[in-house]
Design an enzyme around this catalytic site. Structure first.
Site, short mmCIF file in Angstrom:
data_model
loop_
_atom_site.label_atom_id
_atom_site.label_comp_id
_atom_site.label_asym_id
_atom_site.label_seq_id
_atom_site.Cartn_x
_atom_site.Cartn_y
_atom_site.Cartn_z
N HIS A 62 38.15 48.97 38.52
CA HIS A 62 39.49 48.37 38.42
C HIS A 62 40.48 49.11 39.31
O HIS A 62 40.46 50.33 39.42
CB HIS A 62 39.95 48.30 36.96
CG HIS A 62 40.30 49.60 36.31
ND1 HIS A 62 41.57 50.15 36.38
CD2 HIS A 62 39.57 50.46 35.56
CE1 HIS A 62 41.60 51.28 35.68
NE2 HIS A 62 40.39 51.50 35.18
N ASP A 164 41.93 57.51 37.35
CA ASP A 164 41.57 56.33 36.58
C ASP A 164 42.38 55.15 37.13
O ASP A 164 43.52 54.96 36.75
CB ASP A 164 41.86 56.56 35.10
CG ASP A 164 41.55 55.38 34.21
OD1 ASP A 164 40.91 54.43 34.69
OD2 ASP A 164 41.97 55.41 33.04
N GLU A 194 42.74 45.72 34.15
CA GLU A 194 41.80 46.36 33.23
C GLU A 194 42.54 47.11 32.15
O GLU A 194 42.13 47.13 30.98
CB GLU A 194 40.86 47.29 34.01
CG GLU A 194 39.71 47.86 33.17
CD GLU A 194 40.01 49.17 32.47
OE1 GLU A 194 39.15 49.65 31.71
OE2 GLU A 194 41.12 49.72 32.66
N GLU A 195 43.63 47.77 32.52
CA GLU A 195 44.35 48.64 31.59
C GLU A 195 45.05 47.85 30.48
O GLU A 195 45.52 48.45 29.51
CB GLU A 195 45.37 49.49 32.34
CG GLU A 195 44.78 50.47 33.35
CD GLU A 195 44.04 51.64 32.69
OE1 GLU A 195 43.89 51.64 31.45
OE2 GLU A 195 43.63 52.55 33.42
N ASP A 217 33.79 53.55 36.60
CA ASP A 217 35.07 53.96 36.03
C ASP A 217 34.99 55.45 35.71
O ASP A 217 33.93 56.07 35.84
CB ASP A 217 35.34 53.15 34.75
CG ASP A 217 36.82 52.99 34.43
OD1 ASP A 217 37.62 53.87 34.79
OD2 ASP A 217 37.17 51.97 33.80
N HIS A 304 44.83 59.35 31.73
CA HIS A 304 46.09 58.65 31.44
C HIS A 304 47.30 59.58 31.44
O HIS A 304 48.38 59.18 31.00
CB HIS A 304 46.02 57.87 30.13
CG HIS A 304 45.27 56.57 30.27
ND1 HIS A 304 45.51 55.49 29.45
CD2 HIS A 304 44.31 56.16 31.13
CE1 HIS A 304 44.72 54.48 29.81
NE2 HIS A 304 43.98 54.88 30.83
#
Length: 332
Positions: A62, A164, A194-195, A217, A304
């Protein structure tokens, strides 16, 4: 391929969920020499195909990122925000951010705020505006902001925002460059949104109808101090072959295929059991009548947050394993 130079290009390209045009353009420029055709679908997925007569193999990384979205601008010029994807309020305090138009700011909360009780709705961005009228010339409600922290190499590791999943986008590009001849019909998908629910991979997989799907990922690590071992992967121990997470339980035969490819090719591999989170493998696996879906993951610490960390040896291993699987003999 210059790994660090291309990683910096990918990280600096703007691309929060739903606003992936700039990052898609950057990836398209980098991918063009290695594939036969490139297209985009309605959701903005970038689909790079290397044609073959064998089984369809879809790799998905992603390209969107988490971020903050402006929800209100007050009379003093402070910008209230909401979350785009999984943002933890206490982990983004005082992080620098930037909007697509170049406006920069700082994530703040009211003085004396208790970090453990902090919510994203308690945050605001200080963009240096003298008042609301000046702020509204710089930012509009609905504009998204992303982290503006630098990319730094520390020995054999890299610290950066948005590893990420920009590091997995880099892995696919590196694998394209390393591809050996094979019969498989290859689709390298750089997916959107995706998130916020793996939306792009769902529609891309439906259209491609692959025989095999591999989500590339990051994955959590179990080697941080006082780890509760919710993740099995370790930084520096090679490509993490997905066994399961909250979105997918991978077919054991596919797990073994990836592990044996690693042993055969001399690629360091490890098993990836993650007791939270998910990847594009989930929606790919559940497409149409079902797809043999798995994952190749890069162990990543501090996911994140504005400063994530990966080992560059693991990145190389993941690129080698993607390339090996892309070229190996598979049954329809």
């Amino acid at each position: 391929m210059d790994m660090m130079r291309n990683l910096i290009r990918l990280v600096e390209a703007f691309g929060p969920s739903g606003c992936e045009t700039e990052i898609a353009q950057t990836i398209e420029e980098l991918a063009k020499p290695y594939v036969d055709e490139i297209s985009r679908d309605t959701l903005g997925n970038l689909i790079c195909r290397k044609k073959g007569s064998g089984p369809k193999v879809m790799f998905s990384a992603h390209m969107d990122s988490i971020g903050l979205v402006a929800t209100h601008i007050d009379e003093k010029g402070f910008v209230r925000v909401g979350a785009v994807g999984g943002v933890s309020a206490k982990e983004v305090m005082y992080a620098p951010v930037r909007f697509r138009n170049g406006t920069r700011g700082l994530v703040c909360a009211k003085e004396g705020a208790e970090l453990d009780k902090l919510k994203v709705s308690d945050l605001y961005l200080d963009i240096g505006a003298a008042g609301g009228e000046e702020a509204e010339k710089l930012v509009q409600v609905g504009d998204a902001a992303v982290y503006d922290t630098p990319v730094r190499q520390v020995a054999g590791r890299v610290i950066s925002p948005y590893l990420d999943d920009r590091i997995a986008c880099l892995v696919l590009l590196m694998a394209m460059e390393r591809l050996e001849e094979g019969d498989n019909d290859l689709y390298f998908v750089f997916s959107t949104q995706e998130e916020v629910g793996c939306r792009g991979a769902k529609t891309a997989a439906w259209a491609i109808d692959p025989d095999y799907g591999i989500a590339v990922d990051v994955t959590g690590t179990g080697d941080e101090p006082e780890s509760k071992h919710q993740a099995s992967a370790l930084c520096g121990k090679g490509a993490a072959v997905k066994v399961m997470d909250h979105s997918v339980i991978c077919p054991p035969a596919l797990v073994e295929k990836l592990m044996s490819l690693g042993a055969e090719k001399g690629i360091p591999v490890q098993r990836d059991v993650l007791q939270f989170g998910g990847t594009d493998a989930g929606p790919i696996q559940a497409t149409r009548g079902g797809v043999y879906a798995g994952g190749i993951s890069i162990p990543c610490r501090y996911c994140h947050t504005p400063t994530e960390l990966v080992d560059l040896g693991d990145v190389e291993a993941c690129a080698d394993l993607v390339a090996a699987f892309a070229a190996c003999r598979l049954e329809k």
